[in-house]
Scaffold this motif. Structure first.
Motif, short mmCIF file in Angstrom:
data_model
loop_
_atom_site.label_atom_id
_atom_site.label_comp_id
_atom_site.label_asym_id
_atom_site.label_seq_id
_atom_site.Cartn_x
_atom_site.Cartn_y
_atom_site.Cartn_z
N PHE A 118 3.91 4.67 -1.38
CA PHE A 118 2.54 5.33 -1.61
C PHE A 118 2.15 6.59 -0.84
CE2 PHE A 118 2.30 0.96 -3.22
CZ PHE A 118 2.47 1.36 -4.64
N CYS A 119 2.70 6.54 0.38
CA CYS A 119 2.14 7.36 1.48
C CYS A 119 3.21 8.05 2.27
CB CYS A 119 1.40 6.39 2.56
SG CYS A 119 0.21 5.33 2.13
N LYS A 120 2.98 8.82 3.09
CA LYS A 120 4.08 9.46 3.78
C LYS A 120 4.16 9.09 5.17
CE LYS A 120 2.96 13.66 0.98
NZ LYS A 120 2.31 14.90 0.87
N SER A 121 5.07 8.41 5.83
CA SER A 121 5.13 7.60 6.85
C SER A 121 5.18 8.69 7.87
CB SER A 121 6.14 6.67 7.17
OG SER A 121 7.36 7.26 6.79
N ASN A 122 5.34 9.74 7.80
CA ASN A 122 5.58 10.91 8.94
C ASN A 122 4.33 11.71 9.10
OD1 ASN A 122 5.74 12.36 6.53
ND2 ASN A 122 7.52 13.66 7.24
N ASN A 123 3.27 11.35 8.03
CA ASN A 123 2.22 11.87 8.26
C ASN A 123 0.79 10.90 8.23
OD1 ASN A 123 -0.36 13.42 7.89
ND2 ASN A 123 0.48 14.77 6.16
N THR A 124 0.25 10.64 9.44
CA THR A 124 -0.85 9.58 9.46
C THR A 124 -2.09 10.00 8.87
OG1 THR A 124 -1.11 9.99 11.81
CG2 THR A 124 0.41 8.57 11.40
N ARG A 125 -2.26 11.44 8.79
CA ARG A 125 -3.52 11.93 8.24
C ARG A 125 -3.51 11.92 6.79
NH1 ARG A 125 -6.59 14.68 12.65
NH2 ARG A 125 -5.43 14.52 14.44
N TYR A 126 -2.43 11.89 6.03
CA TYR A 126 -2.40 11.93 4.71
C TYR A 126 -3.22 10.93 3.86
CZ TYR A 126 -0.32 11.49 -0.03
OH TYR A 126 0.01 11.22 -1.42
N ILE A 127 -4.13 11.28 2.95
CA ILE A 127 -4.79 10.56 2.24
C ILE A 127 -4.37 10.59 0.76
CG2 ILE A 127 -7.04 9.44 1.55
CD1 ILE A 127 -6.43 8.84 4.55
N ARG A 128 -4.01 9.49 -0.12
CA ARG A 128 -3.94 9.63 -1.52
C ARG A 128 -5.21 9.66 -2.04
NH1 ARG A 128 0.22 9.44 -5.64
NH2 ARG A 128 2.03 9.25 -4.18
N THR A 129 -6.11 10.97 -2.39
CA THR A 129 -7.44 10.95 -2.61
C THR A 129 -7.80 10.41 -4.15
OG1 THR A 129 -7.40 13.34 -3.03
CG2 THR A 129 -8.13 12.31 -0.71
N ARG A 130 -6.83 10.58 -4.95
CA ARG A 130 -7.07 10.53 -6.54
C ARG A 130 -6.80 9.08 -6.78
NH1 ARG A 130 -4.86 16.19 -8.53
NH2 ARG A 130 -6.60 17.38 -8.03
N MET A 131 -5.99 8.40 -6.06
CA MET A 131 -5.65 6.96 -6.59
C MET A 131 -6.83 6.03 -6.25
SD MET A 131 -2.88 5.40 -7.58
CE MET A 131 -1.22 5.96 -6.96
N ASP A 132 -7.15 5.53 -7.42
CA ASP A 132 -8.44 4.66 -7.58
C ASP A 132 -7.76 3.24 -7.91
OD1 ASP A 132 -10.18 6.40 -7.54
OD2 ASP A 132 -10.25 6.78 -9.46
N GLU A 133 -6.69 2.98 -8.46
CA GLU A 133 -6.33 1.56 -8.72
C GLU A 133 -4.77 1.26 -8.79
OE1 GLU A 133 -8.46 -0.81 -12.02
OE2 GLU A 133 -6.48 -0.68 -12.96
N ILE A 134 -4.24 0.28 -8.04
CA ILE A 134 -3.16 -0.01 -8.04
C ILE A 134 -3.05 -1.54 -8.42
CG2 ILE A 134 -0.64 -0.34 -7.17
CD1 ILE A 134 -1.64 2.14 -5.25
N ARG A 135 -2.42 -1.82 -9.51
CA ARG A 135 -1.95 -3.39 -9.76
C ARG A 135 -0.82 -3.93 -9.36
NH1 ARG A 135 -5.05 -5.38 -15.28
NH2 ARG A 135 -3.95 -6.92 -14.48
N MET A 136 -0.56 -4.82 -8.77
CA MET A 136 0.79 -5.33 -8.41
C MET A 136 0.71 -6.97 -8.62
SD MET A 136 2.32 -2.88 -5.65
CE MET A 136 3.72 -3.60 -5.58
N GLU A 137 -0.48 -7.44 -9.15
CA GLU A 137 -0.33 -9.02 -9.25
C GLU A 137 0.66 -9.35 -10.03
OE1 GLU A 137 -3.27 -7.94 -12.47
OE2 GLU A 137 -2.73 -7.03 -10.74
N GLY A 138 1.35 -10.98 -9.77
CA GLY A 138 2.52 -11.23 -10.65
C GLY A 138 4.12 -10.98 -10.20
N ASN A 139 3.96 -10.16 -9.08
CA ASN A 139 5.39 -9.70 -8.65
C ASN A 139 5.72 -10.60 -7.23
OD1 ASN A 139 6.32 -6.74 -9.75
ND2 ASN A 139 4.02 -6.64 -9.27
N PRO A 140 7.04 -10.95 -7.15
CA PRO A 140 7.44 -11.73 -6.16
C PRO A 140 7.25 -10.96 -4.89
CG PRO A 140 9.20 -11.05 -7.34
CD PRO A 140 8.10 -10.54 -8.00
N ILE A 141 6.19 -10.37 -4.41
CA ILE A 141 6.20 -9.71 -3.13
C ILE A 141 5.09 -10.05 -2.42
CG2 ILE A 141 5.05 -7.54 -4.21
CD1 ILE A 141 6.27 -5.81 -2.13
N LEU A 142 5.29 -10.27 -1.07
CA LEU A 142 3.84 -10.45 -0.55
C LEU A 142 3.36 -9.36 0.33
CD1 LEU A 142 2.13 -12.89 0.51
CD2 LEU A 142 3.68 -13.21 2.54
#
Length: 155
Positions: free
Chosen positions: A111-135
């Motif tokens: 979701f982010c740019k690991s080489n840019n610590t100042r980067y913000i994804r300003t428009r992203m309001d909602e990400i749903r990931m429940e029910g996946n086998p990831i912690l």
């Protein structure tokens, strides 16, 4: 001049890549509740794409399937068989639903740019990931550019 198509609930198993190529003004496309295992090439002006409740696996989504969809705001891929989050998600994305797939890993660049610590994804309001086998708690840096944390399991 079509702007919206809803093919939900039709038991569609396959759509050829060129099926939507002449629909240059198409903004909303729903392929939900079908039997798709891969996505076709999508029209460039899409703002909303719904492919919930299919059988789509990660290999059924081309690496740059969403990259050039610069108007895409709503992407629904819940209840499929994805093993990973699709690559190259556009900056225009506001809502991303990936719940109840088989996602086991994400990276700092998902979701982010690991080489840019100042980067913000300003428009992203909602990400749903429940029910996946990831912690999700094991991947904190993957969310550092988001204003809100994804819905999912953290413990």
């Amino acid at each position: 001049t079509l702007r919206r198509i809803d093919f939900s609930g039709n038991k569609i198993e396959e759509i050829e890549d060129g099926a939507f190529s002449k629909l240059l003004l198409l903004e909303e496309l729903s392929l939900a509740e079908n039997r798709l295992i891969k996505l076709p090439v999508l029209p460039p002006k899409l703002t909303t794409f719904n492919a919930n409740q299919n059988r789509i696996k990660s290999r059924g989504i081309k690496a740059n399937a969403f990259k050039k969809l610069t108007n895409l705001a709503y992407l629904y891929l819940g209840h499929n068989a994805l093993e990973s989050v699709p690559l190259n998600l556009p900056e225009s994305l506001r809502i991303l639903h990936l719940q109840y797939n088989n996602i086991t890993t994400i990276t700092d660049d998902t979701f982010c740019k690991s080489n840019n610590t100042r980067y913000i994804r300003t428009r992203m309001d909602e990400i749903r990931m429940e029910g996946n086998p990831i912690l999700l708690a094991k991947h904190v840096n993957a969310f550092s550019c988001l204003r809100t944390l994804p819905v999912g399991t953290y413990y």
